[in-house]
Design an enzyme around this catalytic site. Structure first.
Site, short mmCIF file in Angstrom:
data_model
loop_
_atom_site.label_atom_id
_atom_site.label_comp_id
_atom_site.label_asym_id
_atom_site.label_seq_id
_atom_site.Cartn_x
_atom_site.Cartn_y
_atom_site.Cartn_z
N GLY A 159 18.39 40.64 42.60
CA GLY A 159 18.62 40.81 41.16
C GLY A 159 20.07 41.24 40.92
N LEU A 171 22.62 39.76 39.66
CA LEU A 171 23.40 39.28 38.51
C LEU A 171 23.16 40.12 37.26
CD1 LEU A 171 23.08 35.42 39.03
CD2 LEU A 171 24.93 36.93 39.73
N ASP A 183 20.01 36.33 43.65
CA ASP A 183 19.34 36.28 42.35
C ASP A 183 18.68 34.91 42.25
OD1 ASP A 183 18.67 36.71 39.54
OD2 ASP A 183 20.20 38.26 39.59
N ASP A 210 14.28 33.87 45.07
CA ASP A 210 13.22 34.31 44.16
C ASP A 210 12.42 35.36 44.92
OD1 ASP A 210 10.99 34.69 42.66
OD2 ASP A 210 10.38 32.58 42.58
N ILE A 211 12.45 36.59 44.42
CA ILE A 211 11.79 37.70 45.14
C ILE A 211 10.28 37.45 45.32
CG2 ILE A 211 11.38 39.08 43.06
CD1 ILE A 211 11.89 41.57 44.71
N TYR A 254 7.02 47.20 30.64
CA TYR A 254 8.07 47.64 31.58
C TYR A 254 7.74 49.03 32.14
CZ TYR A 254 12.97 48.93 32.76
OH TYR A 254 14.13 49.33 33.36
N LYS A 299 6.93 50.11 35.99
CA LYS A 299 7.79 51.07 36.69
C LYS A 299 6.96 52.26 37.22
CE LYS A 299 11.82 49.14 36.73
NZ LYS A 299 12.31 48.63 38.03
#
Ligand code: AKB
Length: 312
Positions: free
Chosen positions: A9, A11, A35, A50-51, A140, A144
């Site tokens: 990630g 970027l 990314d 791509d994670i 979100y 988290k």
């Protein structure tokens, strides 16, 4: 042993600045930015990744002998509300892929950012402590919070060395945010310097915890460089620097750019911001690994205007 670092990630707002900072300490050949985007032109090593593609992540880690991963992949608060399932998958399935690589012994250390978004409408709003009522009601924030708990679980059950902080809104002049509720606090500087009126999507009295990006990068570096026994919390640490509302920020800008004007048109992001703390208590981070901010509001506004002046 030379550390080999992968930023996932890279970027995003934090990733761009972290990449530069890590390259200057560890050497450009030892830090890989990654990314989902193709054809990216940045100075240094970049890999498309791509994670959520577990085997591509594994191959990248093995091929490059990666020892540390900074996993910054996430949809921020406003965007995640529009794509709830993808927001969850990116945060949680992505982190599982990283945690499992560490559990299997392929990587040694992980950084994972959490956010003040873990707090929710039932949380005490002022000087919110590390441990308190934590019932987020945003996609979100839910992701988290779950991620924090999984990190702690992997540390306790499998000895995975995973570390993290709860970022407040982040403000810097080198990179732009995207999709967050606190983004106004960066965008406002661009309008002010272009001589445009700024239309704020939060109400004038919406006070939130904020931080200069330079402090956020330093916090990231410091918690990763602390000894393992100093990092006593394996959820994520509260870290604080300053709190302000749009009206207070606008006044500081106006003191330096007298023609600056602002109007207020709250949208759905106001409802998100209304569930977050006004200020954060961060003594565990200060005591355990000596966290201390450099910038207050005045210092931040001076620094942003100074550096963006030539850029905008
Ligand atoms: C957001 O606004 O979504 C982020 C955050 C506070 O984590 N900047």
């Amino acid at each position: 042993m030379v550390e080999k670092i992968l930023i996932i990630g890279s970027l995003g707002q934090v990733g761009q600045e972290l990449f530069e900072s890590l390259k200057s300490s560890y050497g450009a050949s030892n830090v890989i930015a990654s990314d989902v985007k193709d054809g990216v032109n940045i100075e240094g090593r970049y890999e498309k990744l791509d994670i959520l593609d577990k085997s591509a992540l594994f191959d990248l880690v093995k091929k490059n002998g990666i020892t540390q991963v900074y996993n910054l992949a996430a949809l921020l608060s406003a965007t995640a509300e529009k794509h709830p399932r993808f927001g969850w998958d990116l945060t949680i399935e992505g982190q599982f892929n990283v945690l499992n690589l560490a559990k299997e012994g392929h990587i040694k250390k992980i950084f994972w950012p959490s956010s003040i978004a873990v707090f929710g409408p039932t949380t005490p709003k002022d000087q919110t402590p590390q441990q308190t009522i934590i019932e987020p009601n945003t996609v979100y924030g839910i992701g988290k919070l779950a991620g924090e708990m999984w990190n702690k679980y992997y540390f306790e059950k499998y000895g995975v060395d995973v570390r993290g902080v709860r970022f407040p809104g982040l403000i810097g002049w080198k990179s732009l945010p995207g999709g967050g509720t606190t983004d106004y606090a960066v965008d406002i500087f661009y309008s002010a310097l272009r001589g445009e009126k700024f239309d704020c999507f939060l109400r004038e009295d919406t006070e939130l915890p904020m931080m200069h990006m330079e402090d956020a990068i330093r916090a990231t570096r410091e918690i990763m460089e602390a000894s393992a026994d100093e990092v006593k919390l394996r959820t994520c640490y509260n870290i604080a620097a300053m709190n302000f509302d749009p009206k207070g920020l606008a006044a500081e800008i106006k003191a330096r750019i007298p023609d600056f004007e602002i109007s207020y048109n709250p949208d759905f992001r106001q409802d998100i911001a209304a569930t977050w703390p006004r200020s954060i208590e961060d003594s565990p981070a200060r005591n355990d690994w000596s966290w201390k901010e450099k910038y207050d509001l005045k210092g931040l506004v001076d620094n942003m205007i100074e550096n963006l002046k030539g850029k905008v």
